[in-house]
Design an enzyme around this catalytic site. Structure first.
Site, short mmCIF file in Angstrom:
data_model
loop_
_atom_site.label_atom_id
_atom_site.label_comp_id
_atom_site.label_asym_id
_atom_site.label_seq_id
_atom_site.Cartn_x
_atom_site.Cartn_y
_atom_site.Cartn_z
CE1 TYR A 10 -18.74 11.59 25.96
CE2 TYR A 10 -16.59 13.14 26.49
CZ TYR A 10 -17.22 11.35 26.02
OH TYR A 10 -16.08 10.79 25.49
CE LYS A 35 -13.02 16.08 21.08
NZ LYS A 35 -13.56 16.82 22.18
CB THR A 124 -21.52 23.51 34.07
OG1 THR A 124 -22.62 22.82 33.20
CG2 THR A 124 -21.94 23.46 35.38
CD GLU A 161 -20.36 12.36 29.37
OE1 GLU A 161 -20.23 11.21 30.09
OE2 GLU A 161 -20.49 13.28 29.62
CG ASN A 214 -24.90 18.77 37.83
OD1 ASN A 214 -25.82 18.34 37.53
ND2 ASN A 214 -23.86 18.73 37.03
CG HIS A 217 -27.77 15.21 40.74
ND1 HIS A 217 -29.38 15.01 40.85
CD2 HIS A 217 -28.37 16.00 39.33
CE1 HIS A 217 -30.17 15.52 39.44
NE2 HIS A 217 -28.78 16.21 38.49
CB CYS A 268 -20.93 17.47 35.65
SG CYS A 268 -21.42 17.52 33.43
N1 LIG Z 1 -20.61 15.97 29.17
C1 LIG Z 1 -22.23 16.36 29.70
O1 LIG Z 1 -22.66 15.43 29.96
C2 LIG Z 1 -22.51 17.75 30.19
C3 LIG Z 1 -23.52 18.11 30.17
C4 LIG Z 1 -24.01 19.34 30.81
C5 LIG Z 1 -23.32 20.35 30.95
N2 LIG Z 1 -22.08 20.37 30.63
C6 LIG Z 1 -20.93 20.97 31.14
O2 LIG Z 1 -20.83 21.89 29.60
C7 LIG Z 1 -19.24 22.04 28.93
C8 LIG Z 1 -18.68 21.23 27.69
O3 LIG Z 1 -18.31 19.76 28.53
P1 LIG Z 1 -18.26 18.86 27.50
O4 LIG Z 1 -17.96 17.17 28.77
O5 LIG Z 1 -18.89 18.73 26.36
O6 LIG Z 1 -17.25 18.53 27.32
P2 LIG Z 1 -16.22 18.42 26.49
O7 LIG Z 1 -14.51 18.76 27.23
O8 LIG Z 1 -16.32 16.86 25.77
O9 LIG Z 1 -15.09 19.27 25.15
C9 LIG Z 1 -15.51 20.64 25.15
C10 LIG Z 1 -14.55 20.81 23.25
O10 LIG Z 1 -14.59 22.42 23.31
C11 LIG Z 1 -13.16 22.22 22.80
N3 LIG Z 1 -13.14 23.98 22.54
C12 LIG Z 1 -11.91 23.94 23.76
N4 LIG Z 1 -11.36 25.63 23.49
C13 LIG Z 1 -11.87 25.79 22.02
C14 LIG Z 1 -12.70 27.24 21.38
N5 LIG Z 1 -12.09 28.09 21.37
N6 LIG Z 1 -13.00 27.11 20.43
C15 LIG Z 1 -13.23 25.59 20.23
N7 LIG Z 1 -13.78 25.03 20.30
C16 LIG Z 1 -13.20 24.52 21.35
C17 LIG Z 1 -12.26 21.16 22.79
O11 LIG Z 1 -11.98 20.79 21.77
C18 LIG Z 1 -13.45 20.15 23.30
O12 LIG Z 1 -13.70 19.55 21.87
C19 LIG Z 1 -18.99 21.59 30.67
O13 LIG Z 1 -19.18 22.99 31.23
C20 LIG Z 1 -19.10 21.30 31.35
O14 LIG Z 1 -19.84 21.52 32.68
C21 LIG Z 1 -21.22 19.39 30.04
O1 LIG Z 2 -29.49 6.72 41.22
C1 LIG Z 2 -27.76 7.32 40.98
C2 LIG Z 2 -27.87 8.29 39.51
C3 LIG Z 2 -26.43 8.92 39.28
N1 LIG Z 2 -25.17 7.95 40.04
C4 LIG Z 2 -24.54 8.24 39.61
O2 LIG Z 2 -24.42 10.10 39.71
C5 LIG Z 2 -23.13 10.20 39.14
C6 LIG Z 2 -23.93 11.28 37.73
O3 LIG Z 2 -24.40 10.43 36.77
P1 LIG Z 2 -25.73 11.47 36.13
O4 LIG Z 2 -26.00 12.17 36.69
O5 LIG Z 2 -26.54 10.25 35.62
O6 LIG Z 2 -24.48 11.17 35.16
P2 LIG Z 2 -24.43 12.89 34.32
O7 LIG Z 2 -23.58 12.62 32.93
O8 LIG Z 2 -22.88 12.90 35.15
O9 LIG Z 2 -25.40 14.11 34.40
C7 LIG Z 2 -25.18 15.43 35.47
O10 LIG Z 2 -24.40 16.30 35.61
C8 LIG Z 2 -24.53 16.74 34.05
C9 LIG Z 2 -23.01 17.60 33.18
O11 LIG Z 2 -23.42 18.54 34.07
C10 LIG Z 2 -26.24 17.23 33.76
O12 LIG Z 2 -26.16 18.07 32.65
C11 LIG Z 2 -26.57 16.70 34.50
O13 LIG Z 2 -27.72 17.60 34.31
C12 LIG Z 2 -26.41 15.53 35.46
O14 LIG Z 2 -27.52 14.58 35.97
C13 LIG Z 2 -22.39 9.21 37.98
O15 LIG Z 2 -21.33 8.40 39.29
C14 LIG Z 2 -23.63 8.45 38.30
O16 LIG Z 2 -23.10 6.41 39.06
C15 LIG Z 2 -25.51 7.10 40.71
O17 LIG Z 2 -24.91 6.55 41.70
N2 LIG Z 2 -26.99 7.46 41.21
#
Ligand SMILES: NC(=O)c1ccc[n+]([C@@H]2O[C@H](COP(=O)([O-])OP(=O)(O)OC[C@H]3O[C@@H](n4cnc5c(N)ncnc54)[C@H](O)[C@@H]3O)[C@@H](O)[C@H]2O)c1
Ligand SMILES: O=c1ccn([C@@H]2O[C@H](COP(=O)(O)OP(=O)(O)O[C@H]3O[C@H](CO)[C@@H](O)[C@H](O)[C@H]3O)[C@@H](O)[C@H]2O)c(=O)[nH]1
Length: 437
Positions: A10, A35, A124, A161, A214, A217, A268
Site C-alpha cells: 500500500y 506484484k 513505521t 489509505e 497514530n 488518532h 496501522c
Molecule cells: N498502509 C498504509 O497506509 C501505511 C501508511 C504509512 C505507513 N505505513 C507503514 O509502511 C509499511 C508498509 O505498509 P504496507 O501497508 O505498504 O504493507 P504491505 O504489506 O502492503 O506491503 C509490504 C510489501 O513488502 C514486500 N516485502 C516483504 N519483504 C520484502 C523484501 N525483503 N524485499 C522486497 N519486498 C519485500 C511484501 O511482499 C509486500 O508487498 C509498514 O511499516 C506500515 O506500518 C503504512
Molecule cells: O474521523 C475518523 C477518522 C478515521 N477513523 C477510523 O480510524 C481508522 C484509521 O483511519 P485513517 O487514519 O483515515 O486511515 P489509515 O490509512 O489507517 O491511516 C493511518 O495510518 C497510516 C499508517 O500508519 C498513517 O500513515 C496515517 O497518517 C494514519 O491516519 C479507520 O478505522 C477509520 O475508520 C474514525 O473512526 N474516525
C-alpha cells in the site's frame, strides 16, 4: 533522481507511482513476483484512488518499472526507500524481520557498489530501529562502515489509505531523521516542490513521532466513541453535541477523528498502538491511558455485536467490510471481526463490497482475510441489490457515495444499522439505528 522502492504494498506502490509522476526514475522491488509482474504490465497491485492511472501512465512513459532483483534495484538507483511491512508479533511487539531481511539484501548489493547509496526507512518502526537493526545489517553484509559508501535516514510516511495519492502530494509535514548530509540533501531534492513543513531531525525522533501521530488518532477515535456511547444512553445526538464541543475556539480542537462512529481498524492504528505499548513495557514506562485504547476499541465491537443480536434477526447484510471507504485493505477491519463473531452466533451473512475482489487480493491482506473467515467466498455477493434482498438487517459501514442508494432499495420491514451516519437516511421507511448517535 534514481530511486528504488523496496516493498510494493500500500505504501510502496503509492510512493513509486507518485515519485515517478513527479519526474523521478523509479524501480520497485518486491519478493512477490506477482506484484512485480503487475507493475510491469502497467497495473496496480492495490485498490487506491488514482494509483491505477498513475502506474499505467508512468510504466508507459518508462519512468516506473519493477524487478525481483535487489541487485538491479540498488545498482540502478542512488536512494532506496524501504516500504516493507512491520506487522505485530503475537505479543504485540513489532516484527522487524522484513526490515532486517531487506537491509541485508541491500547491504549485500552495496558490497559491489562503488557509488554512494542512501538507504531510507519509510516503514513505521520504533525508535532505535535504524541504529540497532538497519545499520548493523547493512554494515555486516556490505562489509563497509556507515558513511563510507552509504548513508541512512528515517523518513516515515503519513499517508491514509483511501486518500493516499492526495496525501502524498499534499503532506502536512515531511519528517527526515538523518545524521548524514548526502542522504539529507537527496531526500530534500526527492521531495522538492511538495507543500508542507519539512522537519530535519534526529532519526529516533523521526521514528517515534510516527507513533505519536497514530496513537493520537486512535485516542481521539476511542474518546469520541465512548462519548458517543454515553450520548446514546442519554438520548443525546452525539454529532450535534460534538459540534458544540468543537465550537470552543479558545481550545482550537480539530474535529478530525473525534466524531463518534465505530471502532478504528486498518493495518496501522491497531498495530502501532500495540507496538508503542509493547515498547513502553519493555522500557519500564507505565502508560495506563495508552494501554486502555485497544480494550476501549474492542468494546465498540462488543457493543455492535450485542446491538445486532438484540434485533432478533438472523439474516444480516454488510454494505462494505474493508476498514474504511475507498480501499480493499481488510487488515484488522473491525467489520471483519464483527462478521466473524456473527457467523459464530449462527447468523446468515451476506457482504457486498465493490472494492474487494477475492481474485485481486494479495499478500498480507489476503492472508489476513482467509485466516479470519476461511469460507468468506460463500458470504460475498456481487451486487448491492442481492445483499439487500437477502437481509433483514443491513449494516452500512462507510459513507461511500455508491452506498447512499441503499435506503431507497430497502423496505419498511428492514432494519438499517448505520455505522457511518449516511446523509440521506431521513427518507428511509424501515427501522433506523445509528451506532453511536
Ligand atoms: N498502509 C498504509 O497506509 C501505511 C501508511 C504509512 C505507513 N505505513 C507503514 O509502511 C509499511 C508498509 O505498509 P504496507 O501497508 O505498504 O504493507 P504491505 O504489506 O502492503 O506491503 C509490504 C510489501 O513488502 C514486500 N516485502 C516483504 N519483504 C520484502 C523484501 N525483503 N524485499 C522486497 N519486498 C519485500 C511484501 O511482499 C509486500 O508487498 C509498514 O511499516 C506500515 O506500518 C503504512
Ligand atoms: O474521523 C475518523 C477518522 C478515521 N477513523 C477510523 O480510524 C481508522 C484509521 O483511519 P485513517 O487514519 O483515515 O486511515 P489509515 O490509512 O489507517 O491511516 C493511518 O495510518 C497510516 C499508517 O500508519 C498513517 O500513515 C496515517 O497518517 C494514519 O491516519 C479507520 O478505522 C477509520 O475508520 C474514525 O473512526 N474516525
Amino acid at each position: 533522481m534514481k530511486v528504488s522502492i523496496f516493498g510494493l504494498g500500500y505504501v510502496g506502490t503509492v510512493c513509486a507511482a507518485c515519485l515517478a509522476e513527479r519526474g523521478h526514475d523509479v524501480i520497485g522491488c518486491d519478493v512477490s513476483e506477482a506484484k512485480v509482474d503487475l507493475i510491469n504490465s502497467g497495473r496496480s497491485p492495490i485498490i487506491e484512488k488514482d494509483v491505477g492511472e498513475l502506474v499505467a501512465a508512468n510504466v508507459a512513459s518508462g519512468r516506473l518499472k519493477a524487478s525481483s532483483s535487489t541487485e538491479e534495484a540498488v545498482m540502478n538507483s542512488d536512494l532506496s526507500l524501504l516500504c516493507v511491512g512491520t506487522p505485530s508479533r503475537p505479543n504485540g511487539s513489532l516484527d522487524l524481520s522484513a526490515v532486517q531481511a531487506v537491509s541485508r539484501q541491500i547491504g549485500s548489493s552495496l558490497s559491489r557498489k562503488a557509488d554512494y547509496h542512501s538507504v531510507v526507512v519509510r516503514s513505521t518502526v520504533l525508535p532505535g530501529t535504524l541504529s540497532d537493526i538497519v545499520i548493523p545489517a547493512l554494515q555486516a553484509t556490505a562489509s563497509r562502515k556507515l558513511g563510507e559508501t552509504f548513508g541512512v535516514a528515517s523518513n516515515p510516511e503519513f499517508m491514509r489509505e483511501g486518500s493516499a495519492v492526495a496525501d502524498f502530494n499534499n503532506p502536512a509535514k515531511t519528517v527526515i531523521g538523518v545524521d548524514d548530509e548526502i542522504t539529507r540533501d537527496r531526500l530534500l531534492e526527492l521531495y522538492a516542490g511538495l507543500p508542507g513543513r519539512v522537519v530535519v531531525t534526529e532519526p529516533r525522533l523521526a521514528e517515534l513521532v510516527k507513533y505519536t501521530d497514530n496513537t493520537w488518532h486512535a485516542l481521539k477515535v476511542a474518546f469520541g466513541n465512548e462519548i458517543g456511547n454515553i450520548c446514546k444512553a442519554a438520548g443525546v445526538d452525539s454529532h450535534e453535541l460534538m459540534e458544540v464541543f468543537f465550537a470552543d475556539t479558545k481550545l482550537n480542537i480539530s474535529n478530525a477523528y473525534l466524531l463518534p462512529g465505530f471502532a478504528f481498524g486498518g493495518s496501522c492504528l491497531p498495530k502501532d498502538v500495540r507496538a508503542i505499548n509493547a515498547y513502553a513495557i519493555q522500557n519500564d514506562v507505565e502508560a495506563p491511558l495508552l494501554k486502555s485504547l485497544l480494550p476501549s476499541n474492542k468494546q465498540q465491537v462488543e457493543r455492535a455485536l450485542d446491538r445486532l443480536l438484540s434485533y432478533g434477526k438472523r439474516k444480516i447484510g454488510f454494505l462494505g467490510f474493508s476498514f474504511k471507504a475507498g480501499t480493499d485493505d481488510l487488515r484488522e477491519s473491525p467489520y471483519l471481526e464483527l462478521i466473524e463473531r456473527l457467523v459464530g452466533k449462527g447468523c446468515d451473512i451476506r457482504i457486498f463490497d465493490p472494492n474487494v475482489s477475492l481474485a485481486k487480493l494479495m499478500g498480507a491482506n489476503k492472508t489476513y482475510l482467509m485466516n479470519a473467515i476461511p469460507h468468506v467466498t460463500q458470504l460475498m455477493v456481487p451486487s448491492l441489490d442481492e445483499m439487500v434482498m437477502h437481509s433483514d438487517v443491513v449494516v452500512a459501514t462507510s459513507r461511500s457515495p455508491e452506498y447512499e442508494t441503499v435506503v431507497d432499495k430497502m423496505n419498511a420491514d428492514q432494519t438499517l444499522l448505520d455505522m457511518a451516519r449516511l446523509p440521506n437516511t431521513n427518507r428511509f421507511a424501515g427501522t433506523y439505528d445509528g451506532i453511536n448517535w
